[in-house]
Write an enzyme that holds these catalytic residues in place. Sequence first.
Site, PDB file in Angstrom:
ATOM      1  NE  ARG A  19       0.462  27.461 -15.241  1.00  0.00           N
ATOM      2  CZ  ARG A  19       0.038  27.766 -16.343  1.00  0.00           C
ATOM      3  NH1 ARG A  19       0.481  27.360 -17.734  1.00  0.00           N
ATOM      4  NH2 ARG A  19      -0.846  28.586 -16.610  1.00  0.00           N
ATOM      5  N   GLY A  52       2.579  20.950 -13.060  1.00  0.00           N
ATOM      6  CA  GLY A  52       3.621  22.058 -12.619  1.00  0.00           C
ATOM      7  C   GLY A  52       4.386  22.662 -13.313  1.00  0.00           C
ATOM      8  NE  ARG A 102       4.686  36.046 -13.691  1.00  0.00           N
ATOM      9  CZ  ARG A 102       3.316  35.083 -13.814  1.00  0.00           C
ATOM     10  NH1 ARG A 102       3.008  35.142 -15.183  1.00  0.00           N
ATOM     11  NH2 ARG A 102       2.585  34.737 -12.938  1.00  0.00           N
ATOM     12  NE  ARG A 109      -1.646  35.647  -8.392  1.00  0.00           N
ATOM     13  CZ  ARG A 109      -1.306  35.246  -9.411  1.00  0.00           C
ATOM     14  NH1 ARG A 109      -2.274  35.008 -10.289  1.00  0.00           N
ATOM     15  NH2 ARG A 109       0.019  35.026  -9.720  1.00  0.00           N
ATOM     16  CG  ASP A 178      -7.430  33.222 -11.044  1.00  0.00           C
ATOM     17  OD1 ASP A 178      -8.541  33.315 -11.255  1.00  0.00           O
ATOM     18  OD2 ASP A 178      -6.484  32.626 -11.627  1.00  0.00           O
ATOM     19  CG  ASN A 179      -5.228  35.225 -14.533  1.00  0.00           C
ATOM     20  OD1 ASN A 179      -4.447  34.534 -13.645  1.00  0.00           O
ATOM     21  ND2 ASN A 179      -5.977  34.667 -15.486  1.00  0.00           N
ATOM     22  CG  ASP A 188      -2.136  34.311 -16.594  1.00  0.00           C
ATOM     23  OD1 ASP A 188      -2.120  33.793 -17.728  1.00  0.00           O
ATOM     24  OD2 ASP A 188      -2.613  33.461 -15.541  1.00  0.00           O
TER      25      ASP A 188
HETATM   26  P1  AMP Z   1      -4.177  30.313 -15.368  1.00  0.00           P
HETATM   27  O1  AMP Z   1      -4.888  29.791 -16.559  1.00  0.00           O
HETATM   28  O2  AMP Z   1      -2.556  30.307 -15.753  1.00  0.00           O
HETATM   29  O3  AMP Z   1      -4.749  31.433 -14.687  1.00  0.00           O
HETATM   30  O4  AMP Z   1      -4.115  29.218 -14.193  1.00  0.00           O
HETATM   31  C1  AMP Z   1      -5.256  28.830 -13.500  1.00  0.00           C
HETATM   32  C2  AMP Z   1      -4.982  27.727 -12.427  1.00  0.00           C
HETATM   33  O5  AMP Z   1      -4.277  26.681 -12.902  1.00  0.00           O
HETATM   34  C3  AMP Z   1      -3.718  28.323 -11.623  1.00  0.00           C
HETATM   35  O6  AMP Z   1      -3.940  27.959 -10.082  1.00  0.00           O
HETATM   36  C4  AMP Z   1      -2.513  27.536 -11.917  1.00  0.00           C
HETATM   37  O7  AMP Z   1      -1.456  27.675 -11.010  1.00  0.00           O
HETATM   38  C5  AMP Z   1      -3.270  26.272 -12.253  1.00  0.00           C
HETATM   39  N1  AMP Z   1      -2.322  25.605 -13.495  1.00  0.00           N
HETATM   40  C6  AMP Z   1      -2.235  25.876 -14.638  1.00  0.00           C
HETATM   41  N2  AMP Z   1      -1.473  24.938 -15.453  1.00  0.00           N
HETATM   42  C7  AMP Z   1      -0.794  24.276 -14.462  1.00  0.00           C
HETATM   43  C8  AMP Z   1       0.084  22.980 -14.458  1.00  0.00           C
HETATM   44  N3  AMP Z   1       0.575  22.565 -15.548  1.00  0.00           N
HETATM   45  N4  AMP Z   1       0.218  22.294 -13.578  1.00  0.00           N
HETATM   46  C9  AMP Z   1      -0.462  22.815 -12.159  1.00  0.00           C
HETATM   47  N5  AMP Z   1      -1.423  23.679 -12.224  1.00  0.00           N
HETATM   48  C10 AMP Z   1      -1.593  24.422 -13.260  1.00  0.00           C
HETATM   49 MG    MG Z   2      -3.167  32.811 -13.742  1.00  0.00          MG
END
Ligand code: AMP
Ligand code: MG
Length: 420
Positions: A19, A52, A102, A109, A178-179, A188
């Site tokens: 996203r 996204g 951002r 990462r 990944d964070n 994040d």
């Molecule tokens: P995060 O929890 O932000 O670290 O996200 C973990 C993964 O989920 C990453 O690959 C994000 O890009 C994906 N992700 C989170 N929210 C969405 C969304 N609304 N649409 C598509 N991918 C998402």
């Molecule tokens: Mg993340």
Amino acid sequence: MAYAGHQFGHFVPELGDGRATLLGELTDQNGVQKDIQLKGSGLTRYSRGGDGRSSLGPVIREYLVSEAMNKLQIPTTRALAAVSTGETVYREIDLPGAVLTRVALSHVRIGTFEYFSHRQDLSAVKQLADYCIDRLYPTLKNTDAPYLGFLESVMDRQIRLITKWLSVGFIHGVMNTDNCSISGETIDFGPCAFMEKFNPNQVFSAIDQQGRYAYSNQAKILLWNLMRFAETLLLLIDKNQDKAVEKAQLVFERYWDTFTEEWSKVMLKKMGITSVKKGDDSLVHEFLDGMTSTQSDFTLSFRYLSHQLSNTPFTESIKPPLFTSDFFKNWEPKWKARLALEKGNQKNKIELMNSVNPIVIPRNHLIEKAIQEAQTSGDYSFMKQLNKCFETPFEYTQDSLEFISPATDENEVTRTFCGT
Ligand code: AMP
Ligand code: MG
């Protein structure tokens, strides 16, 4: 951007920005390269089942908290802009959509390295490592062991980051690989939160049921994450894998010493002590235990210390119970005796303490209120007021009492959610 990652300990070979869209790099007015990224801007090739998009809540949260982190002098990605899109985002309920712009030193990462390492694409790992060294750790270029030095430097920057988090009661909430940024910035702001009543086992994230990313676990998790990072670099560190492992282990052997040293430095400074001596740590540990047993607010307890020294008034309603406890009667003389050994006069010590003990932090109930008002009635005035207040976190003004006070039983936020 493609990346993999260990989420709650489990490897996921393909995550990537689902996203977020990385627009590119810009050189700022100081000659520093920055990444510009949109978050919530729509589908990407890594969106998998997601849309996204982002709703307004997580955008406001990241905007307020990342900007506050910056003013707290903690390395962080910055928020350049938050805009609502006018679209509806469909979650459990229909929500207004928004996009955050951002800015980061880098969005690479540990998970980015894991992505290529898992595919056994050594030349891509090398290219990525060289790119990061060039951009973020240029002094390592032309050294004898740049990749080992890279591992060490990332470790040192991350240690400095996490000890700073601990010093303000920050709980990241999703320290997945990944964070965990190669630049050592906070990245994040999903379920992150600042602790109020001190409890080392505190967790806010609704999905962290085992407490993996609890406040006091963050140091151990960082080490775990750095080990995953080291694994991706082994072939670059030494062609002989046994030797590579040995070299990486030598780096990790000093992890706890470095961490403890850095932790002592930041925590003791909060008590006015800068010439850290052996045994000083116990003052901090005892003070934290005192906070736990008296259920005192982390931020206000540290801030109150300087008021205790100067005998200046502090609004009675927010005085932590710690300061009227038997524990404090016992601890205070030890602290004062130790403080007397420090150079500088009382005024210098108070100024030093007030420069590292914020009085204003992004308390969960305040962030929640800003989100609710924006979401339900399009009213951003509270958000703007908060943002203004976060600009001077070390300044105590009587009129900011609403922004200083801990949550009450009625408005306390005990759970936070990833911003998906
Ligand atoms: P995060 O929890 O932000 O670290 O996200 C973990 C993964 O989920 C990453 O690959 C994000 O890009 C994906 N992700 C989170 N929210 C969405 C969304 N609304 N649409 C598509 N991918 C998402
Ligand atoms: Mg993340």
